[in-house]
Design a protein around this motif. Structure first.
Motif, PDB file in Angstrom:
ATOM      1  N   PHE A  63       0.798  -1.209  -0.147  1.00 17.47           N
ATOM      2  CA  PHE A  63       0.049  -0.030   0.078  1.00 17.47           C
ATOM      3  C   PHE A  63       1.023   1.358   0.046  1.00 17.47           C
ATOM      4  N   GLY A  64       1.893   1.180   0.371  1.00 17.05           N
ATOM      5  CA  GLY A  64       3.045   2.461   0.402  1.00 17.05           C
ATOM      6  C   GLY A  64       4.151   2.408  -0.509  1.00 17.05           C
ATOM      7  N   ASN A  65       4.972   3.532  -0.398  1.00 19.95           N
ATOM      8  CA  ASN A  65       5.937   3.549  -1.149  1.00 19.95           C
ATOM      9  C   ASN A  65       7.264   2.739  -0.845  1.00 19.95           C
ATOM     10  N   ALA A  66       8.091   2.374  -1.669  1.00 17.26           N
ATOM     11  CA  ALA A  66       9.316   1.737  -1.267  1.00 17.26           C
ATOM     12  C   ALA A  66      10.098   2.680  -0.331  1.00 17.26           C
ATOM     13  N   LEU A  67      10.278   3.826  -0.956  1.00 14.77           N
ATOM     14  CA  LEU A  67      11.236   4.800   0.017  1.00 14.77           C
ATOM     15  C   LEU A  67      10.339   5.642   0.874  1.00 14.77           C
ATOM     16  N   PRO A  68      10.815   6.432   1.761  1.00 19.41           N
ATOM     17  CA  PRO A  68      10.187   7.299   2.825  1.00 19.41           C
ATOM     18  C   PRO A  68       9.662   8.354   2.128  1.00 19.41           C
TER      19      PRO A  68
END
Length: 354
Positions: free
Chosen positions: A236-241
Motif C-alpha cells: 500500500f505504500g512507497n518503497a522509499l520514505p
C-alpha cells in the motif's frame, strides 16, 4: 456403515459440547479486561476497529450462555477523561492512567500523530514501564509503536508500524527490528500492528488466540472482514520514505535521479555530480539513508513502476524500460522481492480507473 456415521456424529457432538463446557467451566470463563489507550489526536479507527472486534466477540459468547468474554475500557493517556480525536470528535474515556482500579489482561496503545508524542507527559512512559510485568499482553496500533518504543519496551523485538513511518521508527530506535511487510507482528508478549485498519487484523488475531478460530471467523464474517487478510502492508505504500523525511543528501540524490531512471546510472556518476569521492559518498549516504546507493536506486525505480502501473495503460515491458530495468522479468523479480506480487497483480489491485 450406519455405525461409522453414528460414531462420527457422536464424536462431533462430544467435541462441540466439550468446547462449550470448557468455555463455561474452564480456563475461558474469566472475563478479560482490554485497555485501549488513547492519546490526544488519536485516530478513531485505531480505537473503534479493535473495540468492535472485542465487543462483537463478547456478544457472540454471551448468546451462547457463556459468562466470559471481554470487558473493553477506553483509557486516557492524560489526566483528563475527555480526549479530542484527530478528526475532532471528542472521546469520553472511562478511566485515565492515573485512576485504573482493575487488573489488565491486554493493553493496546492507539496511534496518533507523531508530533503529539513529543508533547505528552513522561508519566505515560513510566506507567507503561510499571505495568509491563502485570499484563499478559502489550501492543500497539499504527504509530502507537513509537510510544512503546520510547518506553523501552520494544528493544530486541521484531515490530511493525504504519508503512509511512517504519523507517523513522527504525532510525529512532535502532535496537528494534522493524518489518514493514506484515499487517501485525507477534513477538510475545508484544503485539504490534501496521497502519490504522491493521488494528482490526491484530484484534482478530488476539481473539483467535484467546477463544479459537471458529469464534474469530464468526466475528470476522459479522464485521465483513477477512480473518487473515491477503497481501502485505508494504503493497500500500512507497518503497522509499516520504520526501520530507529524507536527509538533505538523500533528497539531493533523489532530485538528481528522478528524471533519469530509464538511463544507466552508476555510483561514479552520482558521486561526481555531488562533488564527492565515491568512497565518501557511499559512506555518508548509507549513514543518512540507511541503505546503499544501489538499493536506493532500485527502490526509486520500483516506486516509479508502481506509479505507472496505477496511472497509465503502458505495457509492463514498456514500464520496465522506462524505469531502468533490463526487461519485464527483471521488473517482476524486484516486485516479488519487495512486495510479493507481480506487476500484473499490482496493477489489478491498484489501477486507478477514470
Amino acid at each position: 456403515m450406519f455405525f461409522v456415521i453414528a460414531d462420527k456424529m457422536l464424536s462431533l457432538y462430544i467435541c462441540t459440547h466439550t468446547e462449550r463446557d470448557m468455555r463455561k467451566e474452564g480456563q475461558y470463563a474469566e472475563v478479560k479486561n482490554i485497555v485501549l489507550l488513547a492519546l490526544p489526536q488519536v485516530q478513531l479507527l485505531d480505537i473503534a476497529g479493535p473495540l468492535d472486534v472485542f465487543t462483537a466477540a463478547s456478544r457472540f459468547l454471551s448468546s451462547d450462555s457463556y459468562d466470559g468474554g471481554y470487558h473493553v475500557y477506553l483509557v486516557s493517556g492524560t489526566s483528563e477523561k475527555t480526549i479530542c480525536s484527530g478528526s475532532g470528535m471528542p472521546l469520553l474515556c472511562s478511566h485515565t492512567i492515573y485512576d485504573i482500579d482493575f487488573p489488565i489482561d491486554t493493553l493496546l496503545v492507539a496511534g496518533t500523530t507523531l508530533c503529539v508524542l513529543d508533547e505528552i507527559s513522561p508519566d505515560i512512559y513510566h506507567y507503561l514501564q510499571n505495568i509491563r510485568s502485570e499484563v499478559r499482553r502489550l501492543g500497539s496500533v499504527c504509530v502507537g509503536a513509537f510510544v512503546l518504543a520510547k518506553a523501552g519496551l520494544l528493544d530486541g523485538k521484531q515490530v511493525t508500524t504504519h508503512w509511512k513511518f517504519a523507517d523513522t521508527l527504525q532510525k529512532s530506535y535502532p535496537k528494534l527490528e522493524v518489518n514493514v511487510n506484515p499487517f501485525f507482528i507477534c513477538d510475545k508478549p508484544i503485539y504490534t500492528s501496521g497502519g490504522v485498519s491493521s488494528g482490526m487484523d491484530l484484534a482478530l488475531a488476539l481473539l483467535e488466540e484467546d477463544f479459537g478460530k471458529p469464534l474469530a471467523t464468526e466475528v470476522a464474517r459479522h464485521l465483513v472482514l477477512h480473518l487473515k487478510r491477503s497481501g502485505m502492508q508494504s503493497q500500500f505504500g512507497n518503497a522509499l520514505p516520504e520526501y520530507e523525511m529524507m536527509s538533505p543528501l538523500t533528497k539531493d540524490v533523489r532530485d538528481l535521479l528522478k528524471d533519469k531512471l530509464g538511463e544507466t546510472i552508476t555510483i561514479e556518476y552520482i558521486a561526481e555530480s555531488l562533488n564527492m569521492s565515491i568512497r565518501n559518498f557511499s559512506r555518508v549516504f548509507v549513514k543518512e539513508s540507511g541503505m546503499p546507493p544501489g538499493k536506493f536506486l532500485e527502490k526509486m525505480r520500483l516506486d516509479q513502476a508502481k506509479n505507472m502501473l496505477e496511472y497509465t495503460d503502458m505495457s509492463v515491458d514498456m514500464i520496465a524500460d522506462k524505469c531502468g530495468f533490463s526487461n519485464s522479468v527483471s521488473l517482476s523479480r524486484v516486485f516479488l522481492k519487495n512486495i510479493s506480487i507481480s506487476p500484473a497483480q499490482y496493477r489489478k489491485a491498484f489501477k486507478t480507473t477514470e
